[in-house]
Write an enzyme that holds these catalytic residues in place. Sequence first.
Site, PDB file in Angstrom:
ATOM      1  N   LYS A   1      35.297 -50.227  41.385  1.00  0.00           N
ATOM      2  CA  LYS A   1      33.957 -50.419  40.706  1.00  0.00           C
ATOM      3  C   LYS A   1      34.317 -50.762  39.136  1.00  0.00           C
ATOM      4  CE  LYS A   1      29.908 -47.515  40.168  1.00  0.00           C
ATOM      5  NZ  LYS A   1      29.068 -46.347  40.540  1.00  0.00           N
TER       6      LYS A   1
ATOM      7  N   GLY B   1      27.593 -40.196  41.616  1.00  0.00           N
ATOM      8  CA  GLY B   1      27.178 -39.618  40.802  1.00  0.00           C
ATOM      9  C   GLY B   1      25.979 -38.585  40.909  1.00  0.00           C
ATOM     10  N   PHE B   2      25.523 -38.914  42.222  1.00  0.00           N
ATOM     11  CA  PHE B   2      24.160 -38.008  42.520  1.00  0.00           C
ATOM     12  C   PHE B   2      24.841 -36.705  43.389  1.00  0.00           C
ATOM     13  CE2 PHE B   2      21.102 -36.651  45.806  1.00  0.00           C
ATOM     14  CZ  PHE B   2      19.995 -36.358  44.969  1.00  0.00           C
TER      15      PHE B   2
ATOM     16  N   GLY C   1      31.071 -37.212  31.963  1.00  0.00           N
ATOM     17  CA  GLY C   1      32.301 -36.929  31.633  1.00  0.00           C
ATOM     18  C   GLY C   1      33.002 -36.581  32.940  1.00  0.00           C
ATOM     19  N   PHE C   2      32.730 -36.931  34.211  1.00  0.00           N
ATOM     20  CA  PHE C   2      33.309 -36.483  35.347  1.00  0.00           C
ATOM     21  C   PHE C   2      33.429 -34.854  35.436  1.00  0.00           C
ATOM     22  CE2 PHE C   2      36.466 -40.374  35.887  1.00  0.00           C
ATOM     23  CZ  PHE C   2      35.372 -41.109  36.544  1.00  0.00           C
TER      24      PHE C   2
ATOM     25  N   ASN D   1      28.915 -50.194  37.252  1.00  0.00           N
ATOM     26  CA  ASN D   1      28.668 -48.924  36.567  1.00  0.00           C
ATOM     27  C   ASN D   1      27.768 -48.899  35.679  1.00  0.00           C
ATOM     28  OD1 ASN D   1      29.150 -46.160  35.862  1.00  0.00           O
ATOM     29  ND2 ASN D   1      30.965 -46.311  37.105  1.00  0.00           N
TER      30      ASN D   1
HETATM   31  C1  LIG Z   1      23.578 -39.111  35.923  1.00  0.00           C
HETATM   32  C2  LIG Z   1      24.326 -40.224  36.821  1.00  0.00           C
HETATM   33  C3  LIG Z   1      25.812 -39.807  37.022  1.00  0.00           C
HETATM   34  C4  LIG Z   1      26.593 -40.815  37.619  1.00  0.00           C
HETATM   35  N1  LIG Z   1      27.888 -40.404  37.773  1.00  0.00           N
HETATM   36  C5  LIG Z   1      28.492 -41.351  38.258  1.00  0.00           C
HETATM   37  C6  LIG Z   1      29.750 -40.930  38.892  1.00  0.00           C
HETATM   38  O1  LIG Z   1      30.339 -39.917  38.857  1.00  0.00           O
HETATM   39  N2  LIG Z   1      30.732 -41.987  39.213  1.00  0.00           N
HETATM   40  C7  LIG Z   1      30.474 -43.364  39.301  1.00  0.00           C
HETATM   41  O2  LIG Z   1      31.146 -44.385  39.722  1.00  0.00           O
HETATM   42  N3  LIG Z   1      29.044 -43.684  38.875  1.00  0.00           N
HETATM   43  C8  LIG Z   1      28.396 -42.802  38.263  1.00  0.00           C
HETATM   44  N4  LIG Z   1      27.323 -43.203  37.833  1.00  0.00           N
HETATM   45  C9  LIG Z   1      26.623 -44.647  38.074  1.00  0.00           C
HETATM   46  C10 LIG Z   1      26.037 -44.946  39.042  1.00  0.00           C
HETATM   47  O3  LIG Z   1      26.728 -44.825  40.597  1.00  0.00           O
HETATM   48  C11 LIG Z   1      25.511 -46.443  39.325  1.00  0.00           C
HETATM   49  O4  LIG Z   1      26.566 -47.111  39.126  1.00  0.00           O
HETATM   50  C12 LIG Z   1      24.653 -46.764  37.988  1.00  0.00           C
HETATM   51  O5  LIG Z   1      24.003 -45.702  37.680  1.00  0.00           O
HETATM   52  C13 LIG Z   1      23.601 -48.126  38.160  1.00  0.00           C
HETATM   53  O6  LIG Z   1      22.718 -47.809  39.015  1.00  0.00           O
HETATM   54  P1  LIG Z   1      21.209 -47.241  38.811  1.00  0.00           P
HETATM   55  O7  LIG Z   1      20.762 -48.018  37.687  1.00  0.00           O
HETATM   56  O8  LIG Z   1      20.512 -47.304  40.276  1.00  0.00           O
HETATM   57  O9  LIG Z   1      21.296 -45.795  38.423  1.00  0.00           O
HETATM   58  C14 LIG Z   1      26.358 -42.183  37.547  1.00  0.00           C
HETATM   59  C15 LIG Z   1      24.902 -42.652  37.134  1.00  0.00           C
HETATM   60  C16 LIG Z   1      24.168 -41.623  36.717  1.00  0.00           C
HETATM   61  C17 LIG Z   1      22.526 -41.986  36.298  1.00  0.00           C
END
Ligand SMILES: Cc1cc2nc3c(=O)[nH]c(=O)nc-3n(C[C@H](O)[C@H](O)[C@H](O)COP(=O)(O)O)c2cc1C
Length: 364
Positions: free
Chosen positions: A214, A62-63, A113-114, A243
Amino acid sequence: MIGLFERLARPFLHALDPEDAHSLTIKMLACAPLPRAAGDDKRLAVRAFGLNFSNPIGMAAGFDKNGEVPDALLRLGFGFVETGTVTPLPQRGNPRPRVFRLNADRGVINRLGFNSQGAEAVLRRLAARANAGGIVGINIGANKDAADRVADYVRLIERFAPVASYVTINISSPNTPGLRNLQQAGALDDLLARVINARERVTRQAGPTPVLLKIAPDLSLAELDDAVGVARARRVDGMIVGNTTLTRPASLREMKIAKEAGGLSGRPLLPLATRMLAETYVRVEGAFPLIGAGGIDSGAAALAKMRAGASLIQLYSALVFRGLGLVAEIKSALIAALERDSLDSLSELVGAEAAAVTAETWPH
Ligand SMILES: Cc1cc2nc3c(=O)[nH]c(=O)nc-3n(C[C@H](O)[C@H](O)[C@H](O)COP(=O)(O)O)c2cc1C
């Protein structure tokens, strides 16, 4: 250097809309001449899924959705980077605003939303750096309007296996309607059968590519029983737990922002995500390693994840509040813990407290 730069830049970034701040950060990482982080202490090394990680700290999906800055992130000290989620065709995602900071809670809500530039653009970038070394995985998802979502995953496995260190099947985003239904036993079994079959087909040219699953932290324990049972039967190489959550913990202070639709991440997610990780660990019984994600914002939180069952960890939201210096801070904390307990490697910590965590009262 990067720490100083970041400390100066952070107030400015926080004054921007979160998504604009993120785009700017990606641009800076793509352009700035970055110093290479110091080499990792050998005791931080982890072997999992047949891959050798120099340290267990990964950038969560997501980053870097479009594979623009994996090498910059590796230079800054991450042990691995998960690019994506990528979808087969480009898509814009939901209307903006769709990312919200919960500053008082150190949390984030997103309903992106991807949004993805699509497989071709990301594939081109990963192919261009395929010989650069370092562990760069790809997280794959289905297009919102796909007639056959499973076919999207199959197609992406075939395309990305030659250029990615591993592939993550993301069926846990809460922001694509119906996607999380793929976690249910029957649908998951069909999905994994076809995905693993596709992986086997391309292994001859691409070499072995680990496939990870995941999951959402919002599964019931009965649903988790099923998901782990299917993952084990279909022999996935690992799972990521997990997630973002659709729940809103009672402890949240940013009540108004908490009402925004989307997945919550960051510190408020830590108790639930760590509990689900431990619940997964005791069900997997060592069949494959786990990656722990959700709310890691300190060395102590990273250690708690590993003791709950994570061989590797991933983080994202805490970088918004703590900056990239967090990576070095976690490494120091892990080394200190090894020295304190006279351990030779991180593997000795993994899962040490999983059973104890599952005996605690359920986090709310
Ligand atoms: C802005 C944002 C976008 C994200 N986009 C995705 C993504 O495209 N695919 C995915 O599997 N997880 C995505 N995530 C989830 C993160 O990969 C992670 O699983 C989740 O944020 C928990 O970790 P954290 O609390 O350290 O952020 C996203 C999270 C955030 C905050």
